[in-house]
Design a protein around this motif. Structure first.
Motif, short mmCIF file in Angstrom:
data_model
loop_
_atom_site.label_atom_id
_atom_site.label_comp_id
_atom_site.label_asym_id
_atom_site.label_seq_id
_atom_site.Cartn_x
_atom_site.Cartn_y
_atom_site.Cartn_z
N UNK A 1 -1.97 1.36 16.58
CA UNK A 1 -2.51 0.68 15.41
C UNK A 1 -3.34 1.62 14.54
N UNK A 2 -3.36 2.89 14.91
CA UNK A 2 -4.11 3.84 14.10
C UNK A 2 -5.57 3.93 14.49
N UNK B 1 0.83 -1.21 0.00
CA UNK B 1 0.00 0.00 0.00
C UNK B 1 0.86 1.25 0.00
N UNK B 2 0.36 2.27 -0.69
CA UNK B 2 0.93 3.60 -0.51
C UNK B 2 0.35 4.17 0.78
N UNK C 1 1.49 -5.34 3.87
CA UNK C 1 0.49 -5.81 4.82
C UNK C 1 0.85 -7.22 5.26
N UNK C 2 1.00 -7.42 6.58
CA UNK C 2 1.34 -8.75 7.07
C UNK C 2 0.99 -8.86 8.54
N UNK C 3 0.47 -9.99 8.93
CA UNK C 3 0.12 -10.21 10.33
C UNK C 3 -0.88 -9.19 10.84
N UNK C 4 -1.79 -8.77 9.97
CA UNK C 4 -2.84 -7.86 10.38
C UNK C 4 -2.39 -6.42 10.55
N UNK C 5 -1.16 -6.11 10.09
CA UNK C 5 -0.73 -4.71 10.16
C UNK C 5 0.12 -4.32 8.97
N UNK C 6 0.35 -3.02 8.87
CA UNK C 6 1.12 -2.50 7.74
C UNK C 6 2.53 -2.16 8.21
N UNK D 1 0.06 4.18 9.21
CA UNK D 1 -1.00 4.06 10.20
C UNK D 1 -0.52 3.32 11.45
N UNK D 2 0.26 2.26 11.23
CA UNK D 2 0.78 1.50 12.38
C UNK D 2 2.12 2.07 12.79
N UNK D 3 2.29 2.29 14.09
CA UNK D 3 3.56 2.82 14.57
C UNK D 3 4.67 1.87 14.16
#
Lengths: 429, 294, 319
Positions: A317-318, A289-290, A400-405, A295-297
């Motif tokens: 986690x935003x 994703x751009x 995107x991996x493990x539910x986060x970016x 969004x995720x620290x």
């Protein structure tokens, strides 16, 4: 208003009285003309946010972000010793209402500047009126129309980078890391065409090829039937969708492609404000994703990002610190924050105390060449082009991996440059 | 992709769309058939169904199938109650004047929409499907839940058909539809029949909303498109004609899927909308129906 | 020539005079707001001509407003046509479209008519999106700065000045108001009302009601186009959101609130509703709820609107 609702039940005199009372109520605040609005006692900023309409989930977060920034500015003593007030009006994400609200800010609230518009059609309608009313107008929109010279000298975009440069800086990364045969999926209206045109140019400049270009009407709620148009030899799917149905889009894309999918690159707009660690999105695992602002620290999170999250009330986690299901529009809303500090900087340079120094303030803004990464500019350092009134910043590619970016690549600011298309400093005020 | 699997996919999608359309359009058509009014708030009842499903999923713990089953029953009931209330409080008072009804239901739709915005919020919210299994065809994958939508819709429509033909309520409805004055003379409580029909129509929309939400999401503006599509279906099928509505739903669901294979989807939408307008102008009884001119 | 309904004519003149004076009395903001109200009131008057006097309730008038907006705006944007000519093109755009749509839509009645007009308007809206490389689609087009002023008969007119804007809007409002006075209070107006009250009897009396309705529809569309052209040129922006269903509902609401079938009703309705929404949007984000409640309340208790209720109770000549 309980008075007039009672009157409605009482005909004749009650009805007439109600009419008179109602008329006075409607006109009164305007006739009085906001007596407290006198130059010199405070700096007033008009904030037309998308509280309702299709932009509502963005507008809500713009408002929260701006409120947090304003609190800090006032705690630090305001601007040039004056307290700063923010007057919020809803524009319903509607161009007509956007213009009306601009007039209201100029003539009734008598604000010093207006900031915070996001959706490009609202901006396009409001910008000419801002120029006529000679109202400094700060966009938080990504629209390229400003840098393309379509607006006027009163309009600035000091924080968020425009669509054209966002895409320019992504094109090279996509073709060299993901593949050269690209299928574009975008909404069938102006925002989508910006992506189509700029991405096509960017990919072809890198020796890549657009193998299919799929436009989807913005009101569509089901997408599966568009997906067979993705050619089998596609190496990269590029998607940018907006609106409430984006989650369906991603989910159906996943169902359709299954495990033998090509690489996928999307603009976070497709999932802005959407929770990502849900089963429906698990298929996006390993796609890119751009993001303008992650969004995720991240492990290398800056102090500035930490400070900003804390002030706005967003967790690592935003999501909202108080409701983990309330997801912020993290990649856009920083522009409301940074724009406020950009206005502050321009006002401080020009010693702004009131509308008499408006021109000084605008020229000070044009003289600014950039901003350092700081608590005021948590997204990072940026270059500001005083001629096109547009800021340029680092852009991120996240996986995107493990539910986060997770950010895997950050562009230089220079990668987002393109030749100037206008010079507002040649225009008169 | 080759043309054959392409068409297979378009057909599947068309059938799913047709099923949902069948439910919403039948609700609209029923109300029009019996009461001779057009309910513009129909799309909002659909939306309320979807929001209700989300609410159930949030409040009821355990497997998503449980909350989904509850939603399938509770959400339409609440929506139906709401509709009956609106009928009593508003429509009855304006005596079902066709034009005033349209204006009033526009008002109702604004109110419902805004109340939802104030409470439910502006975001689209996802609901877990009661079961999840992705069927792999050689060329593409397809969600098994979509077949479930088709199944439920067909079952519901069949039930409705039987009810209309064989139950006392159906008889009352048909009698009222046939001749309101005579029905009154025979002691049929026309007022109550109207409320029931209006509620029932809304419930159909709400069921469709519940069915659709695991597949798409709940959002406060989601009622707009189904409303327009249902309009189209009802008109093409002949206002008030149930078999016509079913036929039109299948026809339009399928053709919408297939048309947008060959043309730009916006162009397809323009063509179908224009077609409907022209049908109304030149063949007001609809392409299938025998129902009278409005 | 004698003037029918002299009292109403006098009232119209008084209202116009009051409006003219308003610019010297009211605060800056109210003058700006009144400018918008006047333009939208023209739109509502065009709508009222059809709905109030002729009894044809259209749910698609946004398409005529948009036709004027686009015809004028595109002529100026691409053709570089001067503003006054673009304005005339806008009026023609609204009128011609209304004539063509009227030919078809008037074959239907009541509910069918409402739905047919709705469908045609939806097609028009989708067309503005489909041809977005010309129209700019939803993002719209911003008219060039050069189009913010023009000269007419040697007179330089600066559209950015609030007073100039107000007086242009007022002048056009006055022209439309007096024009509609002549139409509605004269023999033609009586024919329109005859169609509204009893179309079959009018037919039996030997009038071609289709032609009468077509005439009303075309005039109504042309006036809506005028309002659209004025809005587009004055605010320098044309975009597809003006063609949305919501615009059609708004104009219906304005007319209903003010009083369908009263000459000044649209002005009253537009003024009340515009200011109400303006005030409420500062207080709550759910101001559309008020619109919804009002639609219902008016329907239940004041189906004749504000001026319609006053007319029925006290002032019979207010029509």
């Amino acid at each position: 208003m309980n008075r007039s609702s009672k009157d409605i039940l009482l005909p004749r005199r009650g009805f007439l009285n109600g009419l008179l009372a109602g008329g006075a109520l409607l006109a009164a605040p305007g006739i009085v003309g906001r007596a407290q609005a006198q130059a010199g006692d405070a700096i007033r900023l008009g904030a037309p946010f998308h509280r309702t309409g299709i932009g509502a989930s963005y507008g809500r977060w713009y408002e929260r972000t701006a409120t947090a920034a304003l609190k800090i500015i006032n705690e630090q003593g305001g601007i040039n010793g004056l307290p700063v007030q923010m007057i919020v009006e809803d524009d319903g994400t509607d161009p007509k209402r956007g213009v009306e609200v601009m007039e209201k800010f100029a003539a009734e609230h008598k604000v010093d500047a207006v900031f915070g518009h996001l959706f490009s059609h609202v901006v396009a309608a409001t910008a000419p009126r801002a120029g006529e009313l000679k109202m400094p107008y700060f966009l938080c929109s990504e629209t390229h129309a400003l840098a393309a010279g379509k607006f006027n000298r009163y309009c600035f975009q000091p924080s968020i980078t425009d669509v054209k440069s966002q895409i320019n800086s992504m094109g090279g990364w996509i073709t060299s890391n993901l593949g050269k045969k690209v299928t574009l999926i975008y909404p069938d209206y102006a925002f989508g065409y910006d992506h189509r045109d700029n991405m096509t140019a960017a990919v072809e400049a890198q020796g890549g090829k657009i193998v299919a270009s799929i436009a989807i009407p913005p009101s569509e709620t089901s997408f599966t039937r568009y997906l067979p148009r993705i050619p089998f030899d596609t190496e990269v799917i590029y998607h940018v969708m907006v609106g409430p149905a984006v989650l369906t889009f991603v989910k159906e894309l996943g169902e359709h492609l299954g495990t033998k999918r090509p690489e996928i690159f999307g603009f976070i707009d497709s999932l802005e404000g959407v929770q990502m660690d849900i089963p429906q999105l698990s298929f996006l695992e390993g796609t890119y994703f751009w993001e303008a602002m992650p969004r995720y620290a991240q492990p290398d999170q800056t102090e500035f990002d930490k400070f900003y999250r804390n002030a706005v009330g967003v967790d690592a986690t935003g999501a909202s610190a108080t409701d983990p299901k309330d997801i912020s529009t993290y990649s856009h809303m920083f522009s409301a924050w940074e724009t406020l500090f950009a206005i502050k900087k321009a006002m401080e340079i020009s010693g702004y105390k009131g509308p008499a120094q408006k021109i000084d303030m605008l020229e000070a803004m044009e003289g600014i060449t950039g901003f350092e990464a700081s608590n005021e500019f948590p997204q990072g350092d940026k270059v500001f082009n005083g001629k096109t009134h547009q800021a340029f910043a680092h852009q991120n590619v996240s996986k995107f991996g493990g539910g986060k970016l997770e950010v895997v690549h950050t562009t230089t600011i220079e990668e987002s440059f393109y030749p100037d298309e206008t010079d507002y400093t040649q225009m008169s005020f | 992709m080759d043309i054959a699997p392409y068409l297979l996919l378009a057909t599947l999608e068309g059938l799913v769309q047709a099923s949902v359309l069948m439910l919403t359009a039948l609700g609209l058509s029923l109300v029009f058939g019996v009461m001779r009014v057009v309910n513009v708030a129909h799309g909002e009842f659909y939306m309320l169904g979807a929001v209700g499903a989300w609410l159930c999923a949030t409040l009821i713990p355990g497997h998503p199938a449980i909350s989904f089953a509850v939603a399938l029953i509770v959400a339409p009931l609440i929506v139906g109650l709401l509709a009956a209330l609106a009928d009593r409080a508003i429509l009855q008072r304006i005596n079902y004047n066709p034009e005033a009804t349209i204006v009033s239901t526009i008002g109702i739709s604004y109110i419902i929409q805004q109340l939802t915005l104030m409470t439910f919020g502006p975001d689209a919210r996802a609901v877990d499907p009661p079961f999840y299994y992705n069927i792999r065809f050689p060329w593409f994958g397809y969600s098994s839940y979509k077949f479930f939508i088709i199944g439920v819709a067909v079952a519901l429509v069949a039930t409705l058909w039987l009810l209309m033909k064989h139950s006392k309520m159906g008889l009352l409805m048909r009698a009222t539809q046939y001749d309101r004055e005579t029905a009154l003379n025979f002691g049929i409580p026309v007022g109550r029949v109207y409320s029931a029909v209006f509620a029932f129509g809304a419930m159909m929309a709400a069921v469709a909303g519940v069915l659709v939400v695991p597949n798409s999401q709940a959002h406060y503006l989601m009622g707009h498109d189904p409303l327009l599509m249902s309009f189209i279906v009802v008109i093409v099928g002949g206002l008030g004609s149930i078999p016509g509505t079913i036929a039109a739903a299948v026809l339009i669901g399928l053709s919408d899927g297939l048309l947008s294979v060959f043309f730009s989807p916006t162009l397809a939408k323009i063509a179908s909308t224009l077609l409907v307008a022209l049908v109304l102008v030149f063949k007001p009884q609809g392409l299938f129906g025998k129902a009278g001119r409005i | 020539m004698t003037i029918p309904n002299k009292k109403l004519f006098a009232l119209c003149l008084v209202v116009l005079a009051l409006l003219f004076m308003a610019q010297f009395v009211l605060s800056n903001y109210l003058v700006l707001a009144l400018t918008r109200i006047l333009i939208l009131a023209i739109f509502a008057m065009g709508y009222n001509m059809l709905m109030g006097y002729t009894g044809l309730l259209s749910l698609g008038h946004a398409m005529f407003f948009a036709a004027g907006l686009y015809a004028a705006g595109l002529a100026n944007y691409y053709g570089g046509v001067s503003l006054p000519i673009a304005f005339v093109i806008g009026i023609l755009g609204g009128g011609v479209l209304a004539f063509v749509i009227g030919l078809l839509a008037l074959r239907t009645q009541t509910v069918s008519f409402m739905i047919v007009t709705l469908m045609f308007a939806q097609v028009a809206y989708l067309l503005t999106l489909y041809f977005s490389n010309v129209t700019g689609g939803d993002q719209g087009l911003t008219l060039p700065t050069a189009s913010r002023s023009f000269s007419l008969f040697g007179l330089a007119v600066d559209l950015t000045s609030p007073m100039v804007r107000f007086n242009i809007a007022l002048t056009l409002f006055a022209v439309v108001l007096i024009g509609l006075f002549a139409v509605t209070q004269g023999p033609l107006g009586r024919l329109f009302v005859a169609v509204r009250e009893n179309i079959n009897r009018t037919e039996m009396l030997g009038f071609d009601t289709y032609r009468i309705r077509l005439l009303a529809f075309t005039i109504s569309g042309a006036i809506s186009g005028l309002a659209g052209a004025l809005y587009g040129l004055m605010f320098g922006f044309i975009g597809s959101s003006f063609a949305e269903f919501r615009s059609s509902i708004e104009v219906l609401l304005f007319t209903l609130v003010g009083g369908p079938g009263t000459l000044l009703g649209p002005l009253v309705g537009t003024g009340v509703m515009t200011m109400l929404i303006d005030r409420l949007s500062g207080m709550t984000s759910a101001y559309l709820i008020v619109v919804g409640v009002l639609l219902i309340v008016i329907n239940l208790w004041f189906p004749k609107g504000i001026l319609g209720t006053i007319r029925d109770r006290w002032v019979p000549w207010l029509k």
